[in-house]
Design an enzyme around this catalytic site. Structure first.
Site, PDB file in Angstrom:
ATOM      1  CG  ASP A  64      -1.828   1.133   1.396  1.00 15.53           C
ATOM      2  OD1 ASP A  64      -1.941   1.933   0.452  1.00 15.53           O
ATOM      3  OD2 ASP A  64      -2.472   1.233   2.472  1.00 15.53           O
ATOM      4  CG  HIS A 114      -4.711   4.030   3.502  1.00 16.57           C
ATOM      5  ND1 HIS A 114      -4.615   2.923   2.681  1.00 16.57           N
ATOM      6  CD2 HIS A 114      -5.983   4.479   3.377  1.00 16.57           C
ATOM      7  CE1 HIS A 114      -5.776   2.728   2.074  1.00 16.57           C
ATOM      8  NE2 HIS A 114      -6.624   3.661   2.469  1.00 16.57           N
TER       9      HIS A 114
HETATM   10 ZN   LIG Z   1      -8.049   0.467  -0.749  1.00 21.42          ZN
HETATM   11 ZN   LIG Z   2      -9.444  -0.065   2.338  1.00 20.15          ZN
END
Ligand SMILES: [Zn+2]
Ligand SMILES: [Zn+2]
Length: 552
Positions: A193, A366
């Site tokens: 990510d 995130h």
């Molecule tokens: Zn995502």
């Molecule tokens: Zn997500």
């Protein structure tokens, strides 16, 4: 080990959304995530954007498994569309919440008997030449799993969306120990990510949001409306907790809010004290200062409950002066305008509005730069391909990898459709495969050449000319003056354009008659080409030109 591992992203690179990755070894495939994206404002009338998964359609027989990292739409939303296009469904794995959310979605699409299987961290999935292990990470939805996908050549770690939250609301932090073990045993590729690669430091813990919400609630006199993602079950929990502390009842509004809260309660992800929930239709039975309404619509979605409240169109919630609306979410890039519009309508109704800019009432799901570095240091990958980010964030993720000592030759800035190929000799990009977008317009699925979209774009930008020409059945000559109707054409100017267009219609018909073109379709197509060229010469625009030829 003569084999070649291929990691082919079909979506999610060079963009944020529609994540879909194909992992391939010995002719067999594991698909990680089948996500979608919501359309950009210039994709008029389009409901959803999917990755072009033609590659999967062609290789359907080789798919051993589909694994889903978590239940967000950008990771599971395209699943019904993928399943509709492949026969012999492979098994589909995900965490219990992910599977429950997907099951409910597939039901809505009338897809029955799909082989869905809930898995838990530590369990191993056999998938042809691969073994797959789910690993618990933290995100803005429970049951978020990374997958360690191992074949003869080594392990690929697909992180999904993650942060390293030391105090997650469910008290189940990321399995750092397992990540470190994987790192010690050797990880071949990290596919990670990149969403917040541009934010320095560490993300704040989800648990930090609860006390902030409580403080904010305490300052409100009237009703409170909190809007957040319906899937952010831990956030909803914290809203419920803050409401309970302050003696307020909770009302859940919006279909997906109610649905997800139900699923979350069934699976034990959310605990609601007895007697605190109130049905939306009973809102007016309670004093304003005794209510917290939890609503969908944090992204300004057109049909959401909050948007309806803002337009005074909600059947149960009539917003007024004294009410406070709290946005416990930030707009996803692309949604800013819709959110701003909603906020402004709320002000117009006299409500107060508090956003994440005004108070720390939101935590990102995130990880920030230091968390991405921690992941890199834990798993010590031989190769890195940053995922889930636009090109800028992918580059920034690569810089973070370099900063922790990974050699630049081991870093690969990927693109949708570009497979990374790894064998005993090393890693390199292979030949590009087909990748792109598919638009979903209502229930139809079409490709980028979708006529309806093109038409709408033309209409919205340059308008339309409709030309009705009446021709003689005998010789195809024009028998009466052509009718010209136009709508939405920017600056068609004075009458001379219309007059000259009429002349051009006559001239085009004359030429067609000379060439002995008599078929209506052929006539219309010639008229279209001639008139479009004429209009472009005159107006430097490309409106839609719709010729209608009538024979008498
Ligand atoms: Zn995502
Ligand atoms: Zn997500």
């Amino acid at each position: 080990m003569s084999g070649k591992l291929r990691v082919l992203p079909l979506g999610g690179l060079g963009e944020i959304g529609k994540n879909m990755t194909v992992i391939e070894y010995a002719g067999k495939i594991v698909v990680v995530d089948t996500g979608l994206r919501f359309p950009a404002p210039d994709q008029l009338g389009i409901d959803l954007v999917l990755p072009d998964f033609a590659y999967l359609r062609e290789r359907a027989a080789d798919i051993e498994a589909i694994v889903l990292t978590h239940g967000h739409e950008d990771h599971v939303g395209a699943l019904p569309y993928v399943l509709r296009e492949i026969e012999d469904w492979p098994p589909i794995y995900g965490g219990p919440l992910t599977i429950a959310m997907v099951r409910s979605k597939l039901d809505e699409h009338k897809l029955k008997d799909v082989p869905l299987e809930a898995v838990h961290p530590g369990e191993e999935i056999d998938a042809g030449p691969f073994t797959i292990e789910p690993i618990k990470l933290a995100h803005s939805i429970p049951d978020m799993f990374a997958y360690a996908i191992t074949c003869e050549l080594g392990t690929t770690l697909v992180t999904g969306d993650y942060k390293f939250d030391q105090t997650p609301v469910d008290r189940i932090p990321a399995d750092v120990a397992r990540l470190a073990e994987l790192g010690r045993d050797g990880v071949l590729l990290l596919f990670g990510d990149s969403t917040n690669a541009d934010r320095p430091g560490w993300s704040i813990s989800e648990s930090a949001v609860g006390p902030q919400l409580e403080q904010t609630f305490a300052r409100c006199r009237g009703r409170i409306v909190v809007t957040c993602f319906a899937s952010n079950i831990h956030r909803v929990q914290q809203v419920v907790d803050a409401a309970a502390t302050l003696g307020r009842k909770v009302v859940l509004v919006g279909r997906s809010m109610r649905k997800n809260a139900n699923i979350g309660r069934q699976l034990g992800h959310i605990a609601v004290p007895d007697g605190i929930l109130v049905e939306p239709k009973r809102i007016e039975d309670f004093p304003d200062e005794k209510l917290v309404i939890v609503s969908t619509g944090s992204q300004g979605e057109p049909l959401s409950a909050l948007r309806r409240m803002a337009g005074s169109e909600h059947p149960h919630v009539d917003l007024r002066k004294g009410d406070t609306v709290i946005f416990s979410a930030t707009p996803i890039p692309g949604n800013e305008r819709a959110v701003n519009e909603t906020v402004d309508r709320l002000f117009r109704l006299g409500a107060e509005v508090i956003t994440a800019k005004d108070a720390p009432i939101h935590a990102s799901g995130h990880g920030y730069a230091e968390e991405l570095k921690l992941m890199l240091n834990l798993v010590k990958p031989r190769y890195v391909m940053p995922a889930h980010g636009d090109h800028r964030r992918i580059r920034l993720h690569m810089a973070l990898a370099e900063a922790v000592g990974i050699a630049p030759e081991a870093l690969f800035a990927g693109e949708n459709g570009l497979p990374l190929e790894i064998d005993a000799k090393g890693a390199r990009f292979g030949k590009p495969e087909r990748a792109g977008l598919i638009f979903v317009d209502g229930v139809n699925v079409g490709d980028i050449e979708n006529v309806a979209l093109r038409d709408r774009r033309m209409l919205s930008a340059d308008g339309i000319f409709i030309v009705v020409a009446t021709v003689s059945e005998q010789d195809g000559s024009s028998v009466s003056e052509p009718e010209i109707i136009f709508r939405g054409v920017p600056a068609p100017g004075d009458d001379s354009v219309v007059r000259d267009l009429r002349d051009e219609v006559e001239a085009s018909l004359d030429r067609a008659a000379k060439d002995d073109v008599r078929e209506i379709d052929a006539l219309q197509s010639r008229l279209h080409d001639d008139l479009a060229a004429f209009v472009y010469r005159r107006l430097k625009r490309r409106p839609m030109v719709l010729p209608v030829v009538v024979e008498v």
